[in-house]
Scaffold this motif. Structure first.
Motif, PDB file in Angstrom:
ATOM      1  N   ALA A  35       9.198   8.926 -37.800  1.00 31.49           N
ATOM      2  CA  ALA A  35      10.385   8.301 -37.850  1.00 31.49           C
ATOM      3  C   ALA A  35      11.259   9.359 -37.207  1.00 31.49           C
ATOM      4  CB  ALA A  35      10.974   7.982 -39.084  1.00 31.49           C
ATOM      5  N   ARG A  36      10.906  10.632 -37.155  1.00 30.85           N
ATOM      6  CA  ARG A  36      11.952  11.651 -36.593  1.00 30.85           C
ATOM      7  C   ARG A  36      11.276  12.445 -35.689  1.00 30.85           C
ATOM      8  NH1 ARG A  36      14.140  13.441 -42.613  1.00 30.85           N
ATOM      9  NH2 ARG A  36      12.241  14.127 -42.674  1.00 30.85           N
ATOM     10  N   VAL A  37      10.068  11.984 -35.181  1.00 28.44           N
ATOM     11  CA  VAL A  37       9.898  12.725 -34.051  1.00 28.44           C
ATOM     12  C   VAL A  37      10.436  12.503 -32.765  1.00 28.44           C
ATOM     13  CG1 VAL A  37       8.173  10.889 -33.085  1.00 28.44           C
ATOM     14  CG2 VAL A  37       7.205  13.072 -33.010  1.00 28.44           C
ATOM     15  N   PRO A  38      10.762  13.542 -31.835  1.00 28.55           N
ATOM     16  CA  PRO A  38      10.016  14.789 -31.697  1.00 28.55           C
ATOM     17  C   PRO A  38      10.778  15.826 -32.387  1.00 28.55           C
ATOM     18  CG  PRO A  38      11.101  14.514 -29.485  1.00 28.55           C
ATOM     19  CD  PRO A  38      10.964  13.175 -30.553  1.00 28.55           C
ATOM     20  N   ASN A  44      13.072  19.670 -30.002  1.00 22.78           N
ATOM     21  CA  ASN A  44      14.225  20.109 -29.288  1.00 22.78           C
ATOM     22  C   ASN A  44      15.673  20.311 -30.383  1.00 22.78           C
ATOM     23  OD1 ASN A  44      13.119  19.958 -26.724  1.00 22.78           O
ATOM     24  ND2 ASN A  44      13.616  17.875 -26.718  1.00 22.78           N
ATOM     25  N   ARG A  45      15.083  19.868 -31.563  1.00 23.36           N
ATOM     26  CA  ARG A  45      16.144  20.157 -32.798  1.00 23.36           C
ATOM     27  C   ARG A  45      16.158  21.537 -33.111  1.00 23.36           C
ATOM     28  NH1 ARG A  45      16.015  15.073 -32.842  1.00 23.36           N
ATOM     29  NH2 ARG A  45      14.098  13.600 -33.378  1.00 23.36           N
ATOM     30  N   SER A  46      17.241  21.490 -33.876  1.00 24.10           N
ATOM     31  CA  SER A  46      17.682  22.948 -34.270  1.00 24.10           C
ATOM     32  C   SER A  46      16.720  23.420 -35.393  1.00 24.10           C
ATOM     33  CB  SER A  46      19.163  22.959 -34.721  1.00 24.10           C
ATOM     34  OG  SER A  46      19.269  22.256 -36.058  1.00 24.10           O
ATOM     35  N   VAL A  69      17.685  21.796 -38.903  1.00 27.68           N
ATOM     36  CA  VAL A  69      17.172  20.588 -39.166  1.00 27.68           C
ATOM     37  C   VAL A  69      15.584  20.559 -39.137  1.00 27.68           C
ATOM     38  CG1 VAL A  69      16.764  18.394 -37.722  1.00 27.68           C
ATOM     39  CG2 VAL A  69      18.995  19.062 -37.987  1.00 27.68           C
ATOM     40  N   PHE A 109      13.335  19.034 -42.396  1.00 25.92           N
ATOM     41  CA  PHE A 109      12.367  17.807 -42.361  1.00 25.92           C
ATOM     42  C   PHE A 109      11.239  18.270 -42.877  1.00 25.92           C
ATOM     43  CE2 PHE A 109      15.019  15.477 -38.426  1.00 25.92           C
ATOM     44  CZ  PHE A 109      15.718  15.142 -39.233  1.00 25.92           C
ATOM     45  N   PRO A 114       9.557  20.611 -21.960  1.00 24.85           N
ATOM     46  CA  PRO A 114      10.299  19.470 -22.642  1.00 24.85           C
ATOM     47  C   PRO A 114       9.737  18.099 -22.589  1.00 24.85           C
ATOM     48  CG  PRO A 114      11.800  20.464 -20.903  1.00 24.85           C
ATOM     49  CD  PRO A 114      10.382  21.206 -21.056  1.00 24.85           C
ATOM     50  N   LEU A 115       9.156  17.636 -21.371  1.00 21.66           N
ATOM     51  CA  LEU A 115       8.848  16.379 -20.986  1.00 21.66           C
ATOM     52  C   LEU A 115       7.108  15.935 -21.552  1.00 21.66           C
ATOM     53  CD1 LEU A 115      10.631  15.359 -17.837  1.00 21.66           C
ATOM     54  CD2 LEU A 115      10.603  14.019 -19.851  1.00 21.66           C
ATOM     55  N   PRO A 127       7.160  13.745 -24.773  1.00 18.15           N
ATOM     56  CA  PRO A 127       7.464  12.005 -24.318  1.00 18.15           C
ATOM     57  C   PRO A 127       6.445  11.466 -23.215  1.00 18.15           C
ATOM     58  CG  PRO A 127       9.326  13.628 -24.080  1.00 18.15           C
ATOM     59  CD  PRO A 127       8.284  14.558 -24.450  1.00 18.15           C
ATOM     60  N   LEU A 128       5.799  12.347 -22.422  1.00 19.01           N
ATOM     61  CA  LEU A 128       4.946  11.516 -21.458  1.00 19.01           C
ATOM     62  C   LEU A 128       3.529  11.248 -22.338  1.00 19.01           C
ATOM     63  CD1 LEU A 128       5.063  14.294 -18.378  1.00 19.01           C
ATOM     64  CD2 LEU A 128       5.436  11.826 -18.476  1.00 19.01           C
ATOM     65  N   ALA A 140       4.504   8.152 -24.431  1.00 16.24           N
ATOM     66  CA  ALA A 140       4.844   6.964 -23.488  1.00 16.24           C
ATOM     67  C   ALA A 140       3.482   6.584 -22.933  1.00 16.24           C
ATOM     68  CB  ALA A 140       5.827   7.229 -22.322  1.00 16.24           C
TER      69      ALA A 140
END
Lengths: 296, 296
Positions: A45-48, A51-53, A56, A60, A170-171, A174-175, A178
């Motif tokens: 529900a909160r991935v990824p 890039n979060r602080s 946070v 989590f 960073p990608l 997401p790759l 997806a």
């Protein structure tokens, strides 16, 4: 009644990741340590997290770890590099002594740093790690893991003469999420992040994939890494080092259930989690949806 | 005391998005309706929403909308397409009557569907929308927005003879968030998602960018769209239609503050939010960090 059938032997090893990527670690744990029980929790529900602080990621991760405790896990492995880098130490130092002194939480950064330095499991700086290791090694990871500088700190203790180069990718998560694990787009972004590592005068001899999603890009990564460079995925090395840790912590080992079963929990989209998870784990399984609670 | 200086005129227009992408909408609102006050809230701690489930998107969106209510906004624009598609109707039908009957929440799907059908703002099906519009149009959006089928449902009411083709673009938001807005990788993934839309026998004459991040890829998108095809970004059309909505709802318009100021709140990484936000908004601003609370 023998110790092996004692009712105290009932706890599963908790495995936590921000998403399904940590299933690469679960798979390696089951391959090497098949007797134990495992309870996997993915925070889809909160991935990824990458890039979060700091704050946070800590909040989590803490919610997830205490959820696994509440479900009976005496030991939790944080399979997520970002969470290991940004939350593990604080959970170990602030939360465990106060709230769960009989539980243990392990991460993936320390065992990975040992393997990156070519040291044996549980190496003790100055004793079994004689500070003689030299050369250049590399870590590729999320922005959060790189920004935390955790690998530099761990390697500084284990092998201070080793040169570390780091690259945020960073990608890549997401790759993978997806469903893109090969083709021209993947090749472009794999080359984009890896090429700078090998452009300098003393290129790394070993590259650690410091994110549990990255093994899914392994063939594209190997294609961009010069011959002779070792690529380390974390699943196998974490399993090897957990086995060693359990040998050195028999009081925890004695509490672990040994029915050889595993369960998978996710905070969102169990069907999608199952579809991706099956690719990683190599078998079909059922994922159950759970909600995490904010801790006060 | 004139109506214009009444103390009741104090509420900012709330603008909610999962991240900083909705700043493209804020910018367009300020350009067209500069007199009003705006309070922007980006949920960067849990971005992106696009691949999350219906239920999770509803819960996260509801928390954000009620946070903006608590900060004094009488009207909230949900600038996020995923949240508009998956949460707006339920908030309007279940939450507002019970918890905040004097507030209003608007989304971006209905105004965008009107524009996609070439209809005037506030078109009434069968009256000002005479069901005569034909041809093919396209929506590109996140997986969540496409899976919700919200654009098909809205267009079915407004222009039932229009043919809609839809395409999920799961990597476009991560590309923008990684700072990738041009170059071979972006071109590959823009072409990959757009090419199928124009491969068929009756290609679309109009393409809606159904995600607030996508205007940041506009030049790469235009390069892949055949000449003569109109590309619609949402900021301007949402602003145009909000202006019309306020004309038709003077009781709400009279409650809106008119000092022309705006504030930006984010649930994570204000500095990073500011850096990206400045690119979108065209000026430097300060973002404040806030936490959202789970609602019972």
């Amino acid at each position: 009644m023998s110790a092996a059938t004692s009712p105290a032997r009932s706890g599963a090893i908790g495995v936590f990741d921000s998403g399904f990527g940590g299933l690469t670690v679960l798979q390696a744990l089951r391959a090497r340590l098949p007797a134990y029980d495992y309870l996997y929790l993915g925070d889809s529900a909160r991935v990824p997290y990458g890039n979060r602080s700091h704050e946070v990621v800590y909040e989590f991760t803490r919610e997830a770890v205490f959820d696994l405790f509440a479900r009976g896990c005496p030991l939790v492995v944080i399979a997520c590099n970002t969470a290991s880098a940004r939350a593990l130490r604080r959970i170990q130092q602030e939360d465990l002594p106060r709230l769960a002194p009989d539980r243990r939480v392990l991460g993936v950064v320390r065992p990975s740093a040992e393997a990156l330095a070519g040291l044996p499991p549980g190496a003790v700086p100055g004793v079994t790690a004689p500070a003689l290791v030299t050369g250049t090694v590399a870590v590729v990871a999320t922005q959060g893991t790189i920004a935390s500088d955790s690998y530099r700190l761990e390697l500084g203790k284990l092998a201070p003469r080793l040169t570390l180069v780091q690259q945020a990718c960073p990608l890549w998560v997401p790759l993978v999420e997806a469903g893109e694990t090969d083709g021209p787009g993947v090749q472009y972004y794999v080359r984009k992040y890896l090429a700078p590592l090998f452009a300098g005068g003393s290129p790394p001899s070993r590259v650690l994939l410091g994110c549990t999603h990255y093994p899914l890009l392994l063939s594209a990564i190997r294609a961009q890494v010069p011959a002779g460079v070792e690529v380390l995925a974390q699943g196998a090395l974490v399993a090897e080092r957990l086995q060693d840790w359990l040998r050195r912590h028999p009081e925890m080992e004695a509490r672990l259930g040994q029915s050889g079963r595993y369960r998978v929990l996710t905070t969102d989209r169990p069907a999608w989690f199952e579809a991706f998870g099956e690719r990683v784990l190599g078998e079909a399984f059922e994922a159950s949806e759970v909600r995490l609670r904010a801790l006060s």
